[in-house]
Design a protein around this motif. Structure first.
Motif, PDB file in Angstrom:
ATOM      1  N   TYR A  41       0.517 -28.041   9.739  1.00 44.62           N
ATOM      2  CA  TYR A  41       2.144 -28.154   9.952  1.00 44.62           C
ATOM      3  C   TYR A  41       2.331 -29.322  11.091  1.00 44.62           C
ATOM      4  N   ASP A  42       1.568 -29.329  12.076  1.00 40.90           N
ATOM      5  CA  ASP A  42       1.791 -30.127  13.440  1.00 40.90           C
ATOM      6  C   ASP A  42       1.059 -31.337  13.232  1.00 40.90           C
ATOM      7  N   THR A  43       0.096 -31.463  12.395  1.00 41.81           N
ATOM      8  CA  THR A  43      -0.812 -32.840  12.575  1.00 41.81           C
ATOM      9  C   THR A  43      -0.582 -33.685  11.492  1.00 41.81           C
ATOM     10  N   GLY A  44      -0.312 -32.672  10.090  1.00 46.08           N
ATOM     11  CA  GLY A  44      -0.244 -33.328   9.015  1.00 46.08           C
ATOM     12  C   GLY A  44      -1.584 -33.573   7.964  1.00 46.08           C
ATOM     13  N   GLU A  45      -2.601 -33.104   8.689  1.00 45.83           N
ATOM     14  CA  GLU A  45      -3.892 -32.850   8.314  1.00 45.83           C
ATOM     15  C   GLU A  45      -3.888 -32.054   6.939  1.00 45.83           C
ATOM     16  N   VAL A  46      -4.503 -32.628   5.755  1.00 43.37           N
ATOM     17  CA  VAL A  46      -4.400 -32.128   4.539  1.00 43.37           C
ATOM     18  C   VAL A  46      -5.653 -31.224   4.534  1.00 43.37           C
ATOM     19  N   LEU A  47      -5.514 -29.976   4.429  1.00 41.85           N
ATOM     20  CA  LEU A  47      -6.717 -28.912   4.332  1.00 41.85           C
ATOM     21  C   LEU A  47      -7.438 -28.509   3.295  1.00 41.85           C
ATOM     22  N   LEU A  53       3.655 -27.932  -1.837  1.00 42.49           N
ATOM     23  CA  LEU A  53       3.247 -28.155  -0.558  1.00 42.49           C
ATOM     24  C   LEU A  53       3.353 -27.182   0.688  1.00 42.49           C
ATOM     25  N   VAL A  54       2.319 -26.626   1.113  1.00 45.29           N
ATOM     26  CA  VAL A  54       2.470 -25.485   1.751  1.00 45.29           C
ATOM     27  C   VAL A  54       2.105 -25.969   3.221  1.00 45.29           C
ATOM     28  N   LYS A  55       2.900 -26.113   4.285  1.00 42.93           N
ATOM     29  CA  LYS A  55       2.695 -26.341   5.510  1.00 42.93           C
ATOM     30  C   LYS A  55       2.450 -25.201   6.329  1.00 42.93           C
ATOM     31  N   VAL A  56       1.137 -25.151   6.985  1.00 43.88           N
ATOM     32  CA  VAL A  56       0.683 -23.872   7.631  1.00 43.88           C
ATOM     33  C   VAL A  56       0.142 -24.130   8.901  1.00 43.88           C
ATOM     34  N   ASP A  57      -0.156 -23.045   9.766  1.00 47.21           N
ATOM     35  CA  ASP A  57      -0.935 -23.251  10.855  1.00 47.21           C
ATOM     36  C   ASP A  57      -2.107 -22.633  10.419  1.00 47.21           C
ATOM     37  N   GLN A  58      -3.235 -23.468  10.475  1.00 43.98           N
ATOM     38  CA  GLN A  58      -4.363 -22.775  10.079  1.00 43.98           C
ATOM     39  C   GLN A  58      -5.288 -22.498  11.372  1.00 43.98           C
ATOM     40  N   VAL A  59      -5.915 -21.142  11.062  1.00 40.79           N
ATOM     41  CA  VAL A  59      -6.657 -20.549  11.976  1.00 40.79           C
ATOM     42  C   VAL A  59      -8.251 -20.809  11.676  1.00 40.79           C
ATOM     43  N   GLY A  60      -8.982 -21.509  12.460  1.00 42.15           N
ATOM     44  CA  GLY A  60     -10.329 -21.627  11.879  1.00 42.15           C
ATOM     45  C   GLY A  60     -10.384 -22.704  10.652  1.00 42.15           C
ATOM     46  N   ARG A 119     -13.333 -27.676   8.596  1.00 43.31           N
ATOM     47  CA  ARG A 119     -12.025 -27.626   8.910  1.00 43.31           C
ATOM     48  C   ARG A 119     -11.166 -27.843   7.635  1.00 43.31           C
ATOM     49  N   THR A 120     -11.521 -28.985   7.012  1.00 39.05           N
ATOM     50  CA  THR A 120     -10.695 -29.320   5.836  1.00 39.05           C
ATOM     51  C   THR A 120     -11.643 -29.724   4.619  1.00 39.05           C
ATOM     52  N   CYS A 121     -11.158 -29.547   3.528  1.00 38.21           N
ATOM     53  CA  CYS A 121     -12.094 -29.483   2.370  1.00 38.21           C
ATOM     54  C   CYS A 121     -12.278 -30.917   2.121  1.00 38.21           C
TER      55      CYS A 121
END
Length: 145
Positions: free
Chosen positions: A40-46, A101-108, A116-118
């Motif tokens: 959610y805060d960086t825009g990084e696609v996970l 589109l689900v904006k999340v706070d990813q833990v780990g 971190r991302t696929c």
């Protein structure tokens, strides 16, 4: 599946979603929508997962991402076994109502491989330093005039 009688995962059960949402969704033949998880805060696609009506309903009501596993044919809540939880910040449909589109706070890590991302292993085309700095002129007619 028709939009007038959405079902959960093709089971024939009525959708648990509000009718104004369920009626708009354009699902695949097997009742699924692609769901893109983005930091959610960086825009990084996970990652990309799949949701049926029930998974989307659970995501909207629990604050945790729930997906439908196409291989295991069961629901899974991101982080229940790994501890790498996705805390939901917002959920939006795209303009065609066929992707979430689900904006999340990813833990780990978001990826099952532990990264971190696929989307960081097989980069097919990378941004150049000039692109990042905005100094590379676009390859379009009339550029630079």
């Amino acid at each position: 599946m028709t939009s007038s009688s959405p079902t959960s995962g093709g089971s024939g059960r009525p959708s648990p979603l509000a009718p104004e949402i369920a009626d708009r969704l354009k699902r695949s033949a097997d009742g699924l929508l692609p769901a893109i998880a983005q930091q959610y805060d960086t825009g990084e696609v996970l990652m990309l997962g799949w949701m049926d009506d029930e998974a989307l309903h659970r995501t909207l009501t629990t604050g945790r991402c729930t997906y439908w596993s196409r291989s295991r044919r069961e629901y899974w809540v991101k982080g229940d076994t790994s501890g790498h939880v996705q805390w939901v910040k917002s959920v939006a449909l795209d303009c065609d109502a066929d992707t979430v589109l689900v904006k999340v706070d990813q833990v780990g890590a978001a990826c099952h491989t532990g990264t971190r991302t696929c989307f960081d292993t097989d980069v097919l085309l990378a941004e150049t330093a000039e692109d990042a700095a905005g100094t590379h002129a676009p390859d379009t007619p009339g550029a630079g005039q």
